[in-house]
Design a protein around this motif. Structure first.
Motif, PDB file in Angstrom:
ATOM      1  N   GLU A  63      65.705 124.730  32.556  1.00 49.00           N
ATOM      2  CA  GLU A  63      65.964 126.118  32.704  1.00 49.00           C
ATOM      3  C   GLU A  63      66.886 126.288  33.876  1.00 49.00           C
ATOM      4  OE1 GLU A  63      63.648 129.985  33.455  1.00 49.00           O
ATOM      5  OE2 GLU A  63      63.125 129.171  31.590  1.00 49.00           O
ATOM      6  N   GLU A  64      66.344 125.482  34.832  1.00 45.84           N
ATOM      7  CA  GLU A  64      67.171 126.012  36.129  1.00 45.84           C
ATOM      8  C   GLU A  64      66.743 124.806  37.042  1.00 45.84           C
ATOM      9  OE1 GLU A  64      67.038 129.435  39.289  1.00 45.84           O
ATOM     10  OE2 GLU A  64      65.854 129.725  37.752  1.00 45.84           O
ATOM     11  N   LYS A  65      67.642 124.523  38.090  1.00 41.14           N
ATOM     12  CA  LYS A  65      67.730 123.748  39.095  1.00 41.14           C
ATOM     13  C   LYS A  65      67.903 124.287  40.438  1.00 41.14           C
ATOM     14  CE  LYS A  65      68.468 119.556  36.398  1.00 41.14           C
ATOM     15  NZ  LYS A  65      69.266 118.195  36.258  1.00 41.14           N
ATOM     16  N   ARG A  66      67.502 123.808  41.442  1.00 43.61           N
ATOM     17  CA  ARG A  66      68.048 124.354  42.879  1.00 43.61           C
ATOM     18  C   ARG A  66      68.247 122.950  43.936  1.00 43.61           C
ATOM     19  NH1 ARG A  66      66.565 129.710  44.126  1.00 43.61           N
ATOM     20  NH2 ARG A  66      66.916 130.801  42.163  1.00 43.61           N
ATOM     21  N   GLY A  67      69.381 122.935  44.505  1.00 41.41           N
ATOM     22  CA  GLY A  67      69.577 121.822  45.289  1.00 41.41           C
ATOM     23  C   GLY A  67      70.021 120.768  44.458  1.00 41.41           C
ATOM     24  N   ILE A  68      70.147 120.548  43.293  1.00 41.67           N
ATOM     25  CA  ILE A  68      70.242 119.283  42.592  1.00 41.67           C
ATOM     26  C   ILE A  68      71.363 119.593  41.638  1.00 41.67           C
ATOM     27  CG2 ILE A  68      69.168 117.738  40.658  1.00 41.67           C
ATOM     28  CD1 ILE A  68      66.460 118.315  41.922  1.00 41.67           C
ATOM     29  N   ASN A  69      72.337 118.613  41.712  1.00 42.14           N
ATOM     30  CA  ASN A  69      73.709 118.796  40.920  1.00 42.14           C
ATOM     31  C   ASN A  69      73.434 118.241  39.284  1.00 42.14           C
ATOM     32  OD1 ASN A  69      75.182 119.436  43.187  1.00 42.14           O
ATOM     33  ND2 ASN A  69      75.268 117.076  43.502  1.00 42.14           N
ATOM     34  N   TRP A  89      57.364 128.816  40.558  1.00 46.75           N
ATOM     35  CA  TRP A  89      58.839 128.461  40.801  1.00 46.75           C
ATOM     36  C   TRP A  89      59.411 129.624  41.871  1.00 46.75           C
ATOM     37  CZ3 TRP A  89      62.072 125.091  40.508  1.00 46.75           C
ATOM     38  CH2 TRP A  89      63.522 125.546  40.408  1.00 46.75           C
ATOM     39  N   GLN A  90      58.866 130.743  41.808  1.00 43.23           N
ATOM     40  CA  GLN A  90      59.144 131.593  43.113  1.00 43.23           C
ATOM     41  C   GLN A  90      58.866 131.242  44.432  1.00 43.23           C
ATOM     42  OE1 GLN A  90      61.173 134.261  42.581  1.00 43.23           O
ATOM     43  NE2 GLN A  90      61.051 134.286  44.756  1.00 43.23           N
ATOM     44  N   VAL A  91      57.478 130.622  44.394  1.00 44.00           N
ATOM     45  CA  VAL A  91      57.092 129.727  45.653  1.00 44.00           C
ATOM     46  C   VAL A  91      57.998 128.802  45.954  1.00 44.00           C
ATOM     47  CG1 VAL A  91      55.302 128.492  46.797  1.00 44.00           C
ATOM     48  CG2 VAL A  91      54.734 130.709  45.311  1.00 44.00           C
ATOM     49  N   ILE A  92      58.653 127.839  44.972  1.00 42.60           N
ATOM     50  CA  ILE A  92      59.338 126.917  45.305  1.00 42.60           C
ATOM     51  C   ILE A  92      60.906 127.325  45.739  1.00 42.60           C
ATOM     52  CG2 ILE A  92      60.722 124.946  44.067  1.00 42.60           C
ATOM     53  CD1 ILE A  92      58.612 124.425  42.292  1.00 42.60           C
ATOM     54  N   CYS A  93      61.391 128.280  45.214  1.00 40.17           N
ATOM     55  CA  CYS A  93      62.535 129.160  45.583  1.00 40.17           C
ATOM     56  C   CYS A  93      62.232 129.578  46.939  1.00 40.17           C
ATOM     57  CB  CYS A  93      63.029 130.142  44.623  1.00 40.17           C
ATOM     58  SG  CYS A  93      63.343 129.631  43.024  1.00 40.17           S
ATOM     59  N   ASP A  94      61.393 130.408  47.384  1.00 43.31           N
ATOM     60  CA  ASP A  94      61.063 130.990  48.849  1.00 43.31           C
ATOM     61  C   ASP A  94      61.080 129.496  49.830  1.00 43.31           C
ATOM     62  OD1 ASP A  94      60.983 133.215  47.642  1.00 43.31           O
ATOM     63  OD2 ASP A  94      58.901 133.440  47.657  1.00 43.31           O
ATOM     64  N   LEU A  95      60.404 128.796  49.255  1.00 48.01           N
ATOM     65  CA  LEU A  95      60.128 127.375  50.290  1.00 48.01           C
ATOM     66  C   LEU A  95      61.500 126.645  50.443  1.00 48.01           C
ATOM     67  CD1 LEU A  95      57.046 125.655  48.871  1.00 48.01           C
ATOM     68  CD2 LEU A  95      57.247 126.827  51.227  1.00 48.01           C
ATOM     69  N   ARG A  96      62.383 126.644  49.519  1.00 44.50           N
ATOM     70  CA  ARG A  96      63.769 126.198  49.775  1.00 44.50           C
ATOM     71  C   ARG A  96      64.755 127.145  50.476  1.00 44.50           C
ATOM     72  NH1 ARG A  96      67.704 122.593  48.444  1.00 44.50           N
ATOM     73  NH2 ARG A  96      69.723 123.535  48.073  1.00 44.50           N
ATOM     74  N   GLU A  97      64.509 128.425  50.573  1.00 41.21           N
ATOM     75  CA  GLU A  97      65.443 129.222  51.583  1.00 41.21           C
ATOM     76  C   GLU A  97      65.100 128.827  53.008  1.00 41.21           C
ATOM     77  OE1 GLU A  97      64.652 133.253  50.516  1.00 41.21           O
ATOM     78  OE2 GLU A  97      65.656 133.269  48.505  1.00 41.21           O
ATOM     79  N   LYS A  98      63.849 128.404  53.245  1.00 44.75           N
ATOM     80  CA  LYS A  98      63.583 127.982  54.545  1.00 44.75           C
ATOM     81  C   LYS A  98      63.896 126.731  54.931  1.00 44.75           C
ATOM     82  CE  LYS A  98      59.636 131.032  54.412  1.00 44.75           C
ATOM     83  NZ  LYS A  98      57.851 131.181  54.198  1.00 44.75           N
ATOM     84  N   ASN A  99      63.961 125.615  53.825  1.00 39.94           N
ATOM     85  CA  ASN A  99      64.235 124.365  54.087  1.00 39.94           C
ATOM     86  C   ASN A  99      65.068 123.779  52.923  1.00 39.94           C
ATOM     87  OD1 ASN A  99      64.193 121.389  54.643  1.00 39.94           O
ATOM     88  ND2 ASN A  99      62.031 121.451  54.952  1.00 39.94           N
ATOM     89  N   ASP A 100      66.345 123.183  53.373  1.00 42.53           N
ATOM     90  CA  ASP A 100      67.311 122.923  52.317  1.00 42.53           C
ATOM     91  C   ASP A 100      66.988 121.356  51.853  1.00 42.53           C
ATOM     92  OD1 ASP A 100      68.282 121.421  54.480  1.00 42.53           O
ATOM     93  OD2 ASP A 100      70.008 122.568  54.273  1.00 42.53           O
ATOM     94  N   SER A 101      65.851 120.695  52.396  1.00 44.81           N
ATOM     95  CA  SER A 101      65.700 119.488  51.881  1.00 44.81           C
ATOM     96  C   SER A 101      64.503 119.556  50.823  1.00 44.81           C
ATOM     97  CB  SER A 101      64.727 118.900  52.919  1.00 44.81           C
ATOM     98  OG  SER A 101      65.716 118.440  54.176  1.00 44.81           O
ATOM     99  N   ILE A 102      64.049 120.892  50.532  1.00 47.60           N
ATOM    100  CA  ILE A 102      63.094 121.266  49.262  1.00 47.60           C
ATOM    101  C   ILE A 102      64.062 121.536  48.257  1.00 47.60           C
ATOM    102  CG2 ILE A 102      61.656 122.703  48.370  1.00 47.60           C
ATOM    103  CD1 ILE A 102      60.538 123.150  51.351  1.00 47.60           C
ATOM    104  N   LYS A 103      63.929 120.666  46.938  1.00 47.44           N
ATOM    105  CA  LYS A 103      64.698 120.950  45.778  1.00 47.44           C
ATOM    106  C   LYS A 103      63.548 121.188  44.656  1.00 47.44           C
ATOM    107  CE  LYS A 103      68.232 117.780  47.810  1.00 47.44           C
ATOM    108  NZ  LYS A 103      68.821 116.400  47.322  1.00 47.44           N
TER     109      LYS A 103
END
Length: 314
Positions: free
Chosen positions: A308-314, A48-62
């Motif tokens: 538990e948590e979402k990133r970039g998804i409503n 999950w931390q890897v996913i969060c780090d990847l999203r910081e570089k590319n907001d197309s990643i959710k």
């Protein structure tokens, strides 16, 4: 948006950066608008931390993170709800599926007008005893029971028209049978494409022998639900009628025999108990059919998952 890439995962921290970079490269080369939806199915490593780090570089990643492991069907269900692309492509996170297959899978949906295209890993690098042989048996049984002629029903690399994933409900362990679910929903044009199967680079397989047992049971379930969910009396009623007629005919024979031969004993005959049992079973099956007609298959809460948590998804 052109493409939503859906990737369920469990403990795949090592492969995620390489997989993401590969997908991004393919998307940029073909100038697709896209999103990548990672679903962390209760990983215990740093996925999950890897996913969060990847999203910081590319907001197309959710990302979607489950609080515990629910299984692949739950991951696909949540991702399908969130997907916005006209074409949805699913793949595994272990780098055994090649993102280079994406353009052709996309083209087959958009230009060839397929509802669903399933990958076929014709040449595999899995262990023959534990995967290849059981997989061949499973696929043969599925083809026979469902009527869908796919060589590799459970291949994780698939592409879908958006309408398909918004019209079906994946639950339990039914991710193996998405083509069957799509067929029962009315989507008839199902295609197949030979895809590359790559050796696992990181980690270990998350699937064991039990998936084949569960898969067979799920196949029986989905076949029944697909055919009789809207008309359960057609199943229970037919069998109820058969058992009831067996009991009635046997009883009639015993009664006629008693009339012709007054000394004929009814209760000491095996036929008496066969008739009694058959009539009871027949009535019970009829009642099951009536109750089935009254109960909705869509039980509330069946697809309620604790995210538990979402990133970039409503």
């Amino acid at each position: 948006m052109d493409i939503s890439v859906v990737i369920p995962l469990l403990n795949e921290e090592e492969s995620l950066p390489e997989l993401t970079e590969w997908i991004e490269k393919v998307m940029q080369e073909h100038q697709y608008s896209y999103e990548i939806i990672f679903v962390d199915d209760g990983s215990t490593d740093s996925s999950w931390q890897v996913i969060c780090d990847l999203r910081e570089k590319n907001d197309s990643i959710k990302g979607i993170k489950f609080q515990r492991n629910y299984g692949k069907s739950a991951a696909l269900y949540e991702a399908f709800r969130a997907a916005q692309g006209n074409v949805v492509i699913t793949m595994d996170a272990d780098l055994q599926d090649s993102p280079d297959e994406i353009p052709e899978l996309y083209r087959m949906i958009i230009e060839d007008k397929y509802d669903l295209v399933s990958g076929w890993k014709k040449k595999r690098y899995d262990n023959t005893l534990t995967k290849n042989i059981p997989s061949k048996i499973y696929n043969a049984a599925t083809r026979r029971m469902s009527g869908i002629q796919l060589h590799d029903m459970n291949c994780g690399l698939k592409s879908y028209n958006r309408k398909v994933i918004k019209s079906i409900e994946v639950y339990g362990e039914m991710h193996r049978y998405i083509p069957v679910l799509a067929k029962w929903a009315g989507f008839k044009k199902v295609g197949e494409k030979v895809v590359e199967h790559r050796k696992r680079k990181y980690g270990v397989s998350k699937f064991g022998w039990d998936r084949f047992i569960k898969g067979f049971l799920d196949l029986l379930s989905i076949t029944f639900v697909g055919k009789f969910s809207k008309r359960p009396m057609h199943f229970f009623g037919v069998w109820g009628m058969i058992f009831f007629l067996i009991g009635f005919i046997t009883s009639l024979y015993l009664v006629v025999s008693k009339i012709i031969h007054p000394d004929f004993s009814l209760t000491n005959r095996p036929g008496f108990y066969i008739a009694l049992t058959a009539v009871i079973i027949g009535v019970q099956l009829f009642m099951a059919g009536f109750v089935g007609e009254l109960i909705s298959r869509n039980a509330p809460g069946r697809n309620a998952y604790l995210v538990e948590e979402k990133r970039g998804i409503n």
